[in-house]
Design an enzyme around this catalytic site. Structure first.
Site, short mmCIF file in Angstrom:
data_model
loop_
_atom_site.label_atom_id
_atom_site.label_comp_id
_atom_site.label_asym_id
_atom_site.label_seq_id
_atom_site.Cartn_x
_atom_site.Cartn_y
_atom_site.Cartn_z
N THR A 34 0.83 -1.21 0.00
CA THR A 34 0.00 0.00 0.00
C THR A 34 0.86 1.25 0.00
OG1 THR A 34 -1.67 -1.19 1.28
CG2 THR A 34 -1.86 1.20 1.21
N THR A 35 1.91 1.26 0.85
CA THR A 35 2.79 2.43 0.93
C THR A 35 3.55 2.64 -0.37
OG1 THR A 35 3.02 1.94 3.29
CG2 THR A 35 4.57 3.51 2.36
N TYR B 258 -12.83 -5.16 -2.44
CA TYR B 258 -13.99 -4.87 -3.26
C TYR B 258 -14.88 -6.10 -3.47
CZ TYR B 258 -17.11 -2.66 -6.56
OH TYR B 258 -18.24 -2.16 -7.15
N TYR C 283 -2.04 -10.57 4.72
CA TYR C 283 -2.20 -9.16 5.09
C TYR C 283 -3.67 -8.87 5.34
CZ TYR C 283 -1.78 -4.03 4.59
OH TYR C 283 -1.83 -2.66 4.79
N ARG D 163 -9.25 -1.07 4.66
CA ARG D 163 -9.06 -0.83 3.23
C ARG D 163 -9.81 -1.83 2.35
NH1 ARG D 163 -5.07 2.64 1.05
NH2 ARG D 163 -3.80 3.66 2.61
N LYS E 36 0.53 -10.06 8.56
CA LYS E 36 0.59 -8.63 8.88
C LYS E 36 -0.81 -8.26 9.33
CE LYS E 36 1.17 -4.00 6.93
NZ LYS E 36 1.39 -3.19 5.70
N ILE F 46 5.56 -4.41 10.03
CA ILE F 46 5.74 -3.88 8.68
C ILE F 46 5.34 -2.42 8.79
CG2 ILE F 46 4.96 -3.95 6.29
CD1 ILE F 46 4.71 -6.97 6.56
#
Length: 289
Positions: free
Chosen positions: A42-43, A105, A131, A136, A160, A200
């Site tokens: 994401t980052t 989604y 993750y 999100r 994570k 992380i």
């Protein structure tokens, strides 16, 4: 999987990936003691990288790191077929593990999550870091599902966990044979106290040495020293989410003269009032003169 794994940004320059900047950032992190780096998460603005760019970044990160630390390659997708392809590519170019997000989604059921991650696990030999980030994806990877996946697939070895529910973290640590890494900087210390093994991290992009020290103290049972650093860095942890990640961290890196560059739409520059708050925190920490 133990220690600090910065989720690295993808630097851009004039709309293109700045690979020289990427190398400078990675070398800075390794020199300051991180256990590994996480690319194109994401980052790293993975949603706005093309597949070709995604693969080039993973390959380049593996080349730059050259075995000095672990490389965890972002390889998730809301398409199982696509996630398999990205995971196989990461294995082919020499990554040490893959980070695989819950499909966003689509909102799969827990049974769908079992089949999704199971399909990925059967397609590669690399360790897989699950993750879980419900904020999100709108999907929560429940502890019973984590337990099933860890027992059924030997290469699903870590998670994570970015669900801020510490009760869920406790359940996973207590009942699942899997390494738990914090997915929230501010919860790193509490999660380690529950049995987690590291993080992380976002803020480790700019304060790797201090964050590594905090995590090392905590993992070695010196929670008094770890707490001192936690509270020192806490304002930075909070301000990094004053706007959507990675807007604040890329803005901070630009302010500090580190390779970061622009953001890709639909992410955009930080509001001026928020930028001033960020600068104030950086100044209070002595990072900005």
């Amino acid at each position: 999987m133990r220690g600090v794994f910065p989720a690295i940004v993808t630097p851009f320059k004039n709309g293109e990936i700045d690979f020289d900047g990427l190398e400078k950032n990675i070398n800075f992190l390794i020199e300051n003691g991180v256990s590994g780096v996480v690319s194109v998460g994401t980052t790293g603005e993975s949603p706005t990288l093309s597949h070709d760019e995604h693969k080039k970044v993973v390959e380049k990160v593996v080349e730059i790191v050259d075995g000095r630390v672990k490389v965890i390659a972002g390889a998730g997708s809301n398409s199982t077929k696509e996630a398999v392809e990205l995971s196989q590519f990461a294995e082919d170019v020499g990554a040490d593990a893959v980070l695989s997000i819950t499909p966003y989604y689509n909102k799969p059921t827990q049974e769908g999550l079992k089949k999704h991650f199971g399909t990925i696990a059967e397609s590669i030999n690399l360790p897989i870091v699950l993750y879980n980030v419900p904020s999100r994806t709108s999907v929560n990877l429940e502890p019973k599902t984590v337990k099933y996946l860890a027992e059924e697939y030997s290469n699903i070895t870590a998670i994570k966990e970015a669900n801020p529910n510490l009760s869920q973290v406790s359940e996973i640590v207590n009942e699942c044979d899997i390494t738990v890494l914090s997915g929230n900087d501010e919860l790193t210390l509490p999660i380690i106290s529950l049995g987690g093994k590291g993080v992380i991290s976002v803020i480790a992009n700019i304060v790797p040495k201090e964050f590594v020290e905090m995590v090392d103290f905590a993992l070695n049972g010196n929670f008094d020293k770890a707490r001192e650093i936690h509270y020192k860095l806490f304002p930075l942890m909070k301000v990094m989410f004053i706007e959507t990640n990675p807007i604040p961290i890329k803005t901070a890196m630009n302010i500090l003269g580190m390779p970061s560059g622009e953001l890709r739409l639909p992410l955009c520059e930080m509001k001026e009032e928020n930028k001033k708050k960020l600068e104030e925190v950086l100044r209070d920490l002595g990072l900005l003169k």
